[in-house]
Design an enzyme around this catalytic site. Structure first.
Site, PDB file in Angstrom:
ATOM      1  CE1 TYR A  49       0.255  -1.300  -2.343  1.00 49.86           C
ATOM      2  CE2 TYR A  49      -0.610   0.571  -0.198  1.00 49.86           C
ATOM      3  CZ  TYR A  49       0.816  -0.160  -0.732  1.00 49.86           C
ATOM      4  OH  TYR A  49       1.608  -0.143  -0.777  1.00 49.86           O
ATOM      5  CG  HIS A 107       3.235   1.029  -5.931  1.00 45.53           C
ATOM      6  ND1 HIS A 107       2.541   1.070  -5.731  1.00 45.53           N
ATOM      7  CD2 HIS A 107       4.571   0.412  -5.127  1.00 45.53           C
ATOM      8  CE1 HIS A 107       2.201  -0.711  -4.680  1.00 45.53           C
ATOM      9  NE2 HIS A 107       3.551  -0.474  -4.748  1.00 45.53           N
TER      10      HIS A 107
HETATM   11  P1  NAP Z   1       5.056  -4.371   8.091  1.00 46.36           P
HETATM   12  O1  NAP Z   1       4.574  -2.732   8.703  1.00 46.36           O
HETATM   13  O2  NAP Z   1       6.209  -4.477   8.203  1.00 46.36           O
HETATM   14  O3  NAP Z   1       4.206  -5.277   8.651  1.00 46.36           O
HETATM   15  C1  NAP Z   1       3.131  -5.620   9.130  1.00 46.36           C
HETATM   16  C2  NAP Z   1       3.143  -6.825  10.203  1.00 46.36           C
HETATM   17  O4  NAP Z   1       3.436  -6.748  11.077  1.00 46.36           O
HETATM   18  C3  NAP Z   1       1.859  -7.052   9.885  1.00 46.36           C
HETATM   19  O5  NAP Z   1       1.316  -9.309   9.718  1.00 46.36           O
HETATM   20  C4  NAP Z   1       1.262  -6.865  10.952  1.00 46.36           C
HETATM   21  O6  NAP Z   1      -0.192  -7.393  11.653  1.00 46.36           O
HETATM   22  C5  NAP Z   1       2.475  -6.822  11.959  1.00 46.36           C
HETATM   23  N1  NAP Z   1       2.564  -6.102  13.141  1.00 46.36           N
HETATM   24  C6  NAP Z   1       2.553  -4.790  13.596  1.00 46.36           C
HETATM   25  N2  NAP Z   1       2.888  -4.025  14.312  1.00 46.36           N
HETATM   26  C7  NAP Z   1       2.688  -5.036  15.112  1.00 46.36           C
HETATM   27  C8  NAP Z   1       3.363  -5.130  17.024  1.00 46.36           C
HETATM   28  N3  NAP Z   1       3.579  -3.977  17.229  1.00 46.36           N
HETATM   29  N4  NAP Z   1       3.705  -6.264  17.037  1.00 46.36           N
HETATM   30  C9  NAP Z   1       3.544  -7.827  16.554  1.00 46.36           C
HETATM   31  N5  NAP Z   1       2.943  -7.441  15.478  1.00 46.36           N
HETATM   32  C10 NAP Z   1       2.460  -6.426  14.877  1.00 46.36           C
HETATM   33  O7  NAP Z   1       4.832  -4.338   6.292  1.00 46.36           O
HETATM   34  P2  NAP Z   1       4.054  -3.492   5.524  1.00 46.36           P
HETATM   35  O8  NAP Z   1       2.266  -3.853   5.242  1.00 46.36           O
HETATM   36  O9  NAP Z   1       4.556  -4.603   4.548  1.00 46.36           O
HETATM   37  O10 NAP Z   1       4.506  -2.551   5.191  1.00 46.36           O
HETATM   38  C11 NAP Z   1       4.272  -1.309   6.140  1.00 46.36           C
HETATM   39  C12 NAP Z   1       4.067  -0.290   5.133  1.00 46.36           C
HETATM   40  O11 NAP Z   1       4.708  -0.306   3.958  1.00 46.36           O
HETATM   41  C13 NAP Z   1       2.771  -0.819   3.988  1.00 46.36           C
HETATM   42  O12 NAP Z   1       1.211  -0.992   4.353  1.00 46.36           O
HETATM   43  C14 NAP Z   1       2.051   0.311   2.524  1.00 46.36           C
HETATM   44  O13 NAP Z   1       1.677   1.266   2.849  1.00 46.36           O
HETATM   45  C15 NAP Z   1       3.742  -0.029   2.471  1.00 46.36           C
HETATM   46  N6  NAP Z   1       4.941  -0.641   1.424  1.00 46.36           N
HETATM   47  C16 NAP Z   1       5.177   0.029   0.324  1.00 46.36           C
HETATM   48  C17 NAP Z   1       5.662  -0.710  -0.675  1.00 46.36           C
HETATM   49  C18 NAP Z   1       5.795  -0.443  -1.247  1.00 46.36           C
HETATM   50  O14 NAP Z   1       6.319  -0.927  -3.206  1.00 46.36           O
HETATM   51  N7  NAP Z   1       6.701   0.966  -1.754  1.00 46.36           N
HETATM   52  C19 NAP Z   1       5.515  -2.712  -0.166  1.00 46.36           C
HETATM   53  C20 NAP Z   1       5.134  -2.584   0.795  1.00 46.36           C
HETATM   54  C21 NAP Z   1       5.052  -1.472   1.701  1.00 46.36           C
HETATM   55  P3  NAP Z   1      -1.467  -7.597  12.196  1.00 46.36           P
HETATM   56  O15 NAP Z   1      -1.808  -6.648  10.811  1.00 46.36           O
HETATM   57  O16 NAP Z   1      -2.206  -8.317  12.011  1.00 46.36           O
HETATM   58  O17 NAP Z   1      -1.460  -6.342  12.944  1.00 46.36           O
END
Ligand code: NAP
Length: 283
Positions: A49, A107
């Site tokens: 990241y 990862h």
């Molecule tokens: P997510 O949490 O499913 O979605 C994030 C999105 O939702 C962003 O665009 C955010 O926008 C929006 N959002 C968040 N809360 C909201 C709310 N209450 N209302 C409306 N929109 C909202 O996606 P993700 O970041 O991919 O997944 C979460 C975490 O999992 C990551 O940050 C990372 O730490 C981890 N991850 C791990 C892997 C892996 O391969 N191990 C892959 C992907 C992710 P804003 O930021 O503009 O508010």
């Protein structure tokens, strides 16, 4: 904050904060600071990241005692292998500015994961990491890792949201005593999840948003969730899920949203493995 006990006795918060795609240093530091002030005590980052330093600075400046924050970081494919894992871990630890990391994950299930795992076992034995685990491992890859090593992963962090619920994986993980952690709890906004009819209708009963219903549904399944947001109001909203409970009927209704496949990509798709492992196709 409610916690869950990992298979080695370490307590992990049920809800945390994700930092994927928060590339800008100041924005990341500001978001993680906001999360810590809100009460989040689990921060999820990764070498890939590019924001470990910002995460470390936010923790350092938060005034929250180090031992109260559960910090996860991850090893990227390029660093797989025994020696390179130890070196990469050291770089992550330095960027984070921490003496120890709470959870270190492989990862992706590619490259020399066995060499990597043995290095992680050694770092774990040395006390540099409190728990070791994996990410994006389907059950077959997990069995292979368990069969050839000593320490059973404490966590498997996998894509999990209402449209890809992973119920079979969850049963398997429970059988192996590996904690299920969701990444992408909101499917990164796909399928119009924040306005979804079924989720908003359930939320209306409790004066909660669809986002809050999703997170509540995950933690009620004892799946650790790590939603990401760079907006203070959403960071607060996503944390405010411990004052209501979904009924068994509501859990069953959400179960009907499962499409049974990834909304991103399947880690068993050879073309995806080629891309992730940096292989170029001629045509
Ligand atoms: P997510 O949490 O499913 O979605 C994030 C999105 O939702 C962003 O665009 C955010 O926008 C929006 N959002 C968040 N809360 C909201 C709310 N209450 N209302 C409306 N929109 C909202 O996606 P993700 O970041 O991919 O997944 C979460 C975490 O999992 C990551 O940050 C990372 O730490 C981890 N991850 C791990 C892997 C892996 O391969 N191990 C892959 C992907 C992710 P804003 O930021 O503009 O508010």
């Amino acid at each position: 904050m409610e916690t869950i006990e990992l298979n080695n006795g370490v307590e992990m918060p049920l809800l945390g904060f994700g930092t994927y795609q928060i590339d800008d240093h100041d924005e990341c530091e500001r978001s993680v600071s906001e999360a810590l002030q809100t009460g989040y005590r689990l921060i999820d980052t990764a070498a890939a990241y590019g924001n470990e330093a910002a995460v470390g600075e936010a923790i350092e400046n938060s005034g929250v005692p180090r031992e109260e924050v559960f910090v996860t970081t991850k090893l990227w494919i390029d660093d797989a292998g025994y020696e390179s894992t130890k070196e990469a871990f050291e770089r992550s630890r330095e960027r984070l500015g921490l003496d120890y990391v709470d959870l270190f994950l492989i990862h992706q299930p590619f490259g020399d994961v066995h060499g990597t795992w043995r290095a992680m076992e050694d770092l774990y034995d040395d006390g540099a990491i409190r728990a070791i685990g994996v990410s994006n491992f389907h059950p077959d890859r997990l069995v292979d890792l368990v069969a050839h090593n000593d320490v059973v992963p404490a966590v498997d962090q996998i894509e999990t949201h209402p449209f890809y619920q992973r119920t079979e994986d969850a049963e398997f993980l429970a059988e192996y005593d590996v904690q299920h952690q969701s990444w992408g709890p909101f499917a990164e906004g796909q399928n119009d999840i924040f306005e979804h009819d079924v989720l908003t209708e359930i939320g209306d009963r409790y004066d909660k948003s669809a986002a809050q219903v999703v997170l509540r549904w995950l933690v009620q399944r004892e799946v650790v969730a790590i939603p990401k947001s760079v907006h203070a109001d959403r960071i607060h909203e996503n944390f405010d899920i411990f004052d209501f409970e979904l009924t068994a009927d509501e859990m069953d209704t959400i179960a009907t949203l499962d499409e049974g496949e990834s909304l991103f990509f399947d880690h068993r798709d050879p073309e995806m493995v080629e891309r992730l492992c940096g292989m170029e196709r001629e045509t």
